[in-house]
Scaffold this motif. Sequence first.
Motif, PDB file in Angstrom:
ATOM      1  N   LEU A 150       9.633  30.365  59.062  1.00  0.00           N
ATOM      2  CA  LEU A 150      10.972  29.901  59.416  1.00  0.00           C
ATOM      3  C   LEU A 150      11.788  29.628  58.153  1.00  0.00           C
ATOM      4  O   LEU A 150      12.607  28.713  58.103  1.00  0.00           O
ATOM      5  CB  LEU A 150      10.887  28.647  60.282  1.00  0.00           C
ATOM      6  N   VAL A 151      11.584  30.440  57.134  1.00  0.00           N
ATOM      7  CA  VAL A 151      12.284  30.266  55.865  1.00  0.00           C
ATOM      8  C   VAL A 151      13.786  30.444  56.077  1.00  0.00           C
ATOM      9  O   VAL A 151      14.233  31.419  56.696  1.00  0.00           O
ATOM     10  CB  VAL A 151      11.761  31.277  54.816  1.00  0.00           C
ATOM     11  N   SER A 184      10.559  26.363  54.528  1.00  0.00           N
ATOM     12  CA  SER A 184      11.213  26.191  53.234  1.00  0.00           C
ATOM     13  C   SER A 184      12.697  26.521  53.339  1.00  0.00           C
ATOM     14  O   SER A 184      13.087  27.524  53.941  1.00  0.00           O
ATOM     15  CB  SER A 184      10.564  27.113  52.192  1.00  0.00           C
ATOM     16  N   ARG A 185      13.518  25.641  52.774  1.00  0.00           N
ATOM     17  CA  ARG A 185      14.980  25.810  52.726  1.00  0.00           C
ATOM     18  C   ARG A 185      15.616  25.913  54.118  1.00  0.00           C
ATOM     19  O   ARG A 185      16.715  26.421  54.285  1.00  0.00           O
ATOM     20  CB  ARG A 185      15.350  27.041  51.886  1.00  0.00           C
ATOM     21  N   ALA A 186      14.916  25.445  55.139  1.00  0.00           N
ATOM     22  CA  ALA A 186      15.464  25.472  56.493  1.00  0.00           C
ATOM     23  C   ALA A 186      16.528  24.393  56.661  1.00  0.00           C
ATOM     24  O   ALA A 186      16.478  23.340  56.023  1.00  0.00           O
ATOM     25  CB  ALA A 186      14.355  25.283  57.514  1.00  0.00           C
ATOM     26  N   ASP A 187      17.498  24.663  57.538  1.00  0.00           N
ATOM     27  CA  ASP A 187      18.524  23.672  57.879  1.00  0.00           C
ATOM     28  C   ASP A 187      18.093  22.991  59.167  1.00  0.00           C
ATOM     29  O   ASP A 187      18.184  23.582  60.255  1.00  0.00           O
ATOM     30  CB  ASP A 187      19.882  24.355  58.051  1.00  0.00           C
ATOM     31  N   LEU A 188      17.605  21.757  59.036  1.00  0.00           N
ATOM     32  CA  LEU A 188      17.110  20.992  60.176  1.00  0.00           C
ATOM     33  C   LEU A 188      17.962  19.744  60.385  1.00  0.00           C
ATOM     34  O   LEU A 188      17.471  18.722  60.869  1.00  0.00           O
ATOM     35  CB  LEU A 188      15.642  20.614  59.941  1.00  0.00           C
ATOM     36  N   MET A 243       5.186  23.591  55.469  1.00  0.00           N
ATOM     37  CA  MET A 243       5.925  23.640  54.218  1.00  0.00           C
ATOM     38  C   MET A 243       7.407  23.431  54.527  1.00  0.00           C
ATOM     39  O   MET A 243       8.026  24.241  55.212  1.00  0.00           O
ATOM     40  CB  MET A 243       5.722  25.000  53.545  1.00  0.00           C
ATOM     41  N   LEU A 244       7.973  22.305  54.010  1.00  0.00           N
ATOM     42  CA  LEU A 244       9.383  22.013  54.215  1.00  0.00           C
ATOM     43  C   LEU A 244      10.089  21.777  52.886  1.00  0.00           C
ATOM     44  O   LEU A 244      11.044  21.015  52.798  1.00  0.00           O
ATOM     45  CB  LEU A 244       9.557  20.793  55.134  1.00  0.00           C
ATOM     46  N   ASP A 245       9.634  22.446  51.846  1.00  0.00           N
ATOM     47  CA  ASP A 245      10.234  22.284  50.529  1.00  0.00           C
ATOM     48  C   ASP A 245      11.697  22.738  50.552  1.00  0.00           C
ATOM     49  O   ASP A 245      12.026  23.791  51.114  1.00  0.00           O
ATOM     50  CB  ASP A 245       9.461  23.108  49.491  1.00  0.00           C
ATOM     51  N   TYR A 246      12.555  21.912  49.956  1.00  0.00           N
ATOM     52  CA  TYR A 246      13.999  22.182  49.857  1.00  0.00           C
ATOM     53  C   TYR A 246      14.698  22.241  51.225  1.00  0.00           C
ATOM     54  O   TYR A 246      15.822  22.708  51.338  1.00  0.00           O
ATOM     55  CB  TYR A 246      14.265  23.488  49.099  1.00  0.00           C
ATOM     56  N   ALA A 247      14.034  21.792  52.279  1.00  0.00           N
ATOM     57  CA  ALA A 247      14.649  21.792  53.606  1.00  0.00           C
ATOM     58  C   ALA A 247      15.608  20.613  53.748  1.00  0.00           C
ATOM     59  O   ALA A 247      15.482  19.600  53.062  1.00  0.00           O
ATOM     60  CB  ALA A 247      13.572  21.723  54.686  1.00  0.00           C
TER      61      ALA A 247
END
Length: 585
Positions: free
Chosen positions: A177-178, A198-202, A216-220
């Motif tokens: 889900l990048v 990663s980098r997802a808009d949540l 992995m939620l880095d930079y999200a």
Amino acid sequence: METQELFNRYRQGERDFAHVDLSGAHLSGASLRQIDLTGADLTGANLTWVSLNEANLTGACLRHADLSNVVLTSSQLKGCNFSGANLTKADLRLSRIQEAELNWAILTEADLTSADLQNSTLDQINLERAKLTSVNLSKTELMEANLRHANLTGANLTGANLRESHLEEANLRNAILVEVNLTEANLLNCCLRSADLSRADLHRVILTGADLSDAMLDYADLSRADLAGAYLLKTSFKNSHLLRTNLEDVYLLQGNLSHANLRGSNLRRADLSGSYLSDANLGETDLTDALLLETRLIRTILDGCNLTGACIQNWKIEGVDLSKVICRYLWRQYNFTTKRPTSRYPVNRDFEPGELGQEYQESSTTIEVLFSEPPNWEVLILTLAELQQENLELHLTIESYVPMDHQYLLRLLANHVVNAKILSEQILNLYPEVKERFTLCRQQLLSLLKHPTLPESRPVVNQSPPPPPPPKPMLDRQQQLYQETSKQIKSILFSQLPEQFVANIERLLNYLKEEGIALEQLQKKVIVSAIVQRSQQDEAFRNSLLQWEKKASPEMRVSMMGKSVRVAIAILWKKQKQENSSELS
């Protein structure tokens, strides 16, 4: 074209029906395998239970058509228009549906396993309980889509737009889900184990009760998201935005929050045990009653943070300013049997404003004690034992011993945060008293232990420093040091994980090497043997050992401790091979 004409020509072997007009046609139950309906008009057609596997419908129009229970496996559907179509329980496995339009289509319980829908539009589509395992939904439009209870295991949703979509209790295990857009989406109780976000808009997403273990939620961006009660074991939030996020009651064990921004977030009763918060911003967060067991806070910002009632057993703090923290009291221990914190601090009162910050300036779990002469280890052990008798909740272990110029540095490790300066002074004040008492009663004590009579220790209280010891006492001292360190190493090996004990034991080995003590037997008989023994008893430890071996830096792998670990792993592999051979025979 009339339906009967199509059937007759198909039975005669004709397959090319490109651009035919079959709008409103009734084809229910027909078998039309490998038919070519490129660009055909099937608007409003009845295709229920039709077999169209390996068919070519590229660019066909199936708006508002009824395709319930249709078979379209391995079909070419690129550029098709399925807007408003009914594809309930349709079989679309391995189909190519790129750049298609499926807005408002109904695909309830449809099977799209390994289908390719890249760049398609699926706004407000109904995919409830659909099978989407390994499906390619990259760069698709899925705004307000219904994916409740859908199985998206291993799906690729890179760059997809799922804004305001519904994924309650969906399975997204191992999904990609990048850079996905899940703004205001509902993922209540969703499974996202090992997913890459990663980098997802949540932003404002609902993840209440979700399982994000190993995700992995880095930079999200999870600003104002709701993750109350979520399961976040070993989840990575490096450099992520969690501003004013609801993390109440989450299980964020061994998570990585380095450089994350959690300012203003709600972490009430959150379990952050073993998590890493290096350079994170927790300003104005609410950590009331949170569990911070073995949590590492390095240069973490805690300005305005509420720590009242937090349990800080074995937490590691470095470069943290606690002067602006809001805190009435802390818990220093945790009872794993009752699952409740214990040992309230301070006892029978609350912290004064700013007191915790002042307390921390001299508080640590590591105590450094500087002796002016080499300590008598028998006396030192009794001194520590007497100190622990005065405080039954305090447990001290020797971390290292380093001779320096005219001084001897002893490092002790406490089981909870203490005032290191005061405790160091207590040890130095108590040590001479215990030494004097021990010197007078040494023979009686040793006889009670049924120990052979040993030479009496020379009393050194109020005397000048003793002359350099002769070779034999030095040998005795080396032997004693070797035995004490061996016990310490065994204790570490059976209580810590590889990523912790490798560095700790390496320091002890370096010290022994500096003391001129041979390490070969210690490495073989103590270290390697203990690692093998624990690995055979504890499968989880064995797995962590193998993980360390894969991730260890080259420098650590060739260190004394690194070599010992690798020897132990080799022995374990050999034993496993022998066991497998015996089973086969």
